[in-house]
Design an enzyme around this catalytic site. Structure first.
Site, PDB file in Angstrom:
ATOM      1  N   GLY A  16       0.776  -1.201   0.019  1.00  0.00           N
ATOM      2  CA  GLY A  16       0.008  -0.055   0.061  1.00  0.00           C
ATOM      3  C   GLY A  16       0.846   1.321   0.014  1.00  0.00           C
ATOM      4  O   GLY A  16       0.548   2.237   0.557  1.00  0.00           O
ATOM      5  N   ALA A  17       1.796   1.394  -0.923  1.00  0.00           N
ATOM      6  CA  ALA A  17       2.774   2.437  -0.777  1.00  0.00           C
ATOM      7  C   ALA A  17       2.627   3.510  -2.032  1.00  0.00           C
ATOM      8  O   ALA A  17       3.272   4.470  -2.221  1.00  0.00           O
ATOM      9  CB  ALA A  17       4.210   1.781  -1.092  1.00  0.00           C
ATOM     10  N   SER A  18       1.376   3.280  -2.574  1.00  0.00           N
ATOM     11  CA  SER A  18       0.960   4.326  -3.445  1.00  0.00           C
ATOM     12  C   SER A  18       0.526   5.434  -3.070  1.00  0.00           C
ATOM     13  O   SER A  18       0.765   6.581  -3.853  1.00  0.00           O
ATOM     14  CB  SER A  18       0.109   3.520  -4.778  1.00  0.00           C
ATOM     15  N   ASP A  67      -2.463  -7.625  -5.133  1.00  0.00           N
ATOM     16  CA  ASP A  67      -3.258  -7.644  -4.322  1.00  0.00           C
ATOM     17  C   ASP A  67      -3.129  -8.234  -2.953  1.00  0.00           C
ATOM     18  O   ASP A  67      -2.900  -9.638  -3.014  1.00  0.00           O
ATOM     19  CB  ASP A  67      -4.828  -7.982  -4.779  1.00  0.00           C
ATOM     20  N   VAL A  68      -3.020  -7.803  -1.825  1.00  0.00           N
ATOM     21  CA  VAL A  68      -2.460  -8.462  -0.724  1.00  0.00           C
ATOM     22  C   VAL A  68      -3.299  -9.663  -0.169  1.00  0.00           C
ATOM     23  O   VAL A  68      -3.053 -10.482   0.427  1.00  0.00           O
ATOM     24  CB  VAL A  68      -2.081  -7.566   0.532  1.00  0.00           C
ATOM     25  N   ASN A  94       1.532  -2.482   5.283  1.00  0.00           N
ATOM     26  CA  ASN A  94       0.662  -1.103   5.631  1.00  0.00           C
ATOM     27  C   ASN A  94      -0.564  -1.391   4.576  1.00  0.00           C
ATOM     28  O   ASN A  94      -1.663  -0.582   5.104  1.00  0.00           O
ATOM     29  CB  ASN A  94       1.652  -0.092   4.997  1.00  0.00           C
ATOM     30  N   SER A 146      -3.976   0.163  14.129  1.00  0.00           N
ATOM     31  CA  SER A 146      -4.678   1.455  14.197  1.00  0.00           C
ATOM     32  C   SER A 146      -5.111   1.713  15.753  1.00  0.00           C
ATOM     33  O   SER A 146      -5.289   0.499  16.692  1.00  0.00           O
ATOM     34  CB  SER A 146      -6.060   1.299  13.447  1.00  0.00           C
ATOM     35  N   TYR A 159     -13.581  -3.163  11.328  1.00  0.00           N
ATOM     36  CA  TYR A 159     -12.198  -2.464  10.979  1.00  0.00           C
ATOM     37  C   TYR A 159     -11.576  -2.612  12.223  1.00  0.00           C
ATOM     38  O   TYR A 159     -10.044  -3.263  12.388  1.00  0.00           O
ATOM     39  CB  TYR A 159     -12.458  -0.965  10.736  1.00  0.00           C
ATOM     40  N   LYS A 163      -7.945  -4.987  12.816  1.00  0.00           N
ATOM     41  CA  LYS A 163      -6.680  -4.515  13.019  1.00  0.00           C
ATOM     42  C   LYS A 163      -6.222  -5.140  14.438  1.00  0.00           C
ATOM     43  O   LYS A 163      -5.059  -5.393  14.888  1.00  0.00           O
ATOM     44  CB  LYS A 163      -6.736  -2.959  13.207  1.00  0.00           C
TER      45      LYS A 163
END
Ligand code: NAP
Length: 251
Positions: A16-18, A67-68, A94, A146, A159, A163
């Protein structure tokens, strides 16, 4: 600017580094000397911008779209990386999605998507890189959780569950692989200015900020600094921990 090469000869994969926090982490690790694989789901343009930022500071990296949540895609992508590099030393899990919905309004498909990305995605990526780390007796894994994992938040039960799952996974994995010099830690951001939080309207934003002792939302760089510490030699005796980057929102 590029820092002295604390991570020279290390190879990192940041999922998710974009965008957002992941982008800041990728740039920070590249500045420390690591070769950084920039993972993303579909936003090729944004991933390219991350890599351009990496290059501007004299760093090195490459794109890694997958896709993770898809076990086969993760395996395929990490196998390709390991053909290009002699090792994969640092993994920052991430990539994540959020969901703001009351439990009674959450469908099974929503729950599955959230768990598959946040929790199974973390498992998939760890499993794909662990064998090499075990063999080389060196590895650093940082999992992005989170504030909601520990403090809870109405409307974010699912969510928060995903996490909290990652947090539990982090601690047990740290015990499992510690003897091989692999450190596994978590970073728990509070409210950080990214695409994920732009949907907060003025009223909600004010309500949140009233509970943050430091009186502001965090920025992605605040979170990247914690990751940078955890993968640095200064943190080599730290494992199974969670660093909270939340301005004091949860203590
Ligand atoms: P963001 O701006 O929404 O960016 C999400 C990133 O994850 C993007 O790079 C996206 O790729 C990627 N992604 C999403 N699903 C993926 C998948 N299935 N496979 C691969 N990549 C995927 O998010 P953020 O705010 O930076 O959050 C990053 C992490 O921090 C998340 O785990 C989030 O839960 C956690 N966090 C954030 C906050 C906050 O306030 N922002 C607070 C606490 C925790 P594309 O660009 O291709 O879509």
């Amino acid at each position: 600017m590029k820092e002295p090469g604390i991570l020279d000869n290390r190879v990192a994969l940041v999922t998710g580094a974009s965008r957002g926090i992941g982008r800041a982490v990728a740039i920070r690790l590249a500045a420390m000397g690591a070769f950084v694989y920039v993972n993303y789901l579909s936003n090729e343009e944004a991933a390219r911008e991350t890599l351009e930022a990496v290059e501007r500071i004299g760093g090195r990296g490459a794109p890694a779209p997958f896709d993770v949540a898809q076990t086969e895609s993760v395996r395929h992508a990490t196998t390709k990386i390991l053909k290009e590099q002699s090792s994969l030393d640092i993994l920052v899990n991430n990539a994540g999605m959020t969901m703001n919905a009351l439990v009674l309004r959450t469908g099974e498909a929503d729950w599955d998507a959230l768990m598959n990305t946040n929790l199974k995605g973390t498992f998939n990526c760890c499993r794909a890189v662990l064998r090499g780390m075990l063999r080389r007796r060196w590895g650093r894994i940082v999992n992005m959780v989170s504030v909601v994992a520990e403090g809870g938040n109405a409307g974010q039960a699912c969510y928060g569950a995903s996490k909290a799952g990652v947090l539990g996974f982090t601690r047990s994995l740290a015990k499992e692989v510690g003897s091989r010099n692999i450190c596994v830690n978590a970073v728990a951001p509070g409210f950080i200015e990214t695409d994920m939080t732009t949907e907060l309207d003025g009223k909600n934003r004010r309500r949140i900020l009233e509970q943050v002792p430091l009186g502001r939302m965090g920025n992605p760089g605040d979170v990247a600094a914690a990751v940078a510490f955890l993968v640095s030699p200064d943190a080599e005796y730290i494992t199974g921990q969670v660093i909270r980057v939340n301005g004091g929102l949860y203590m």
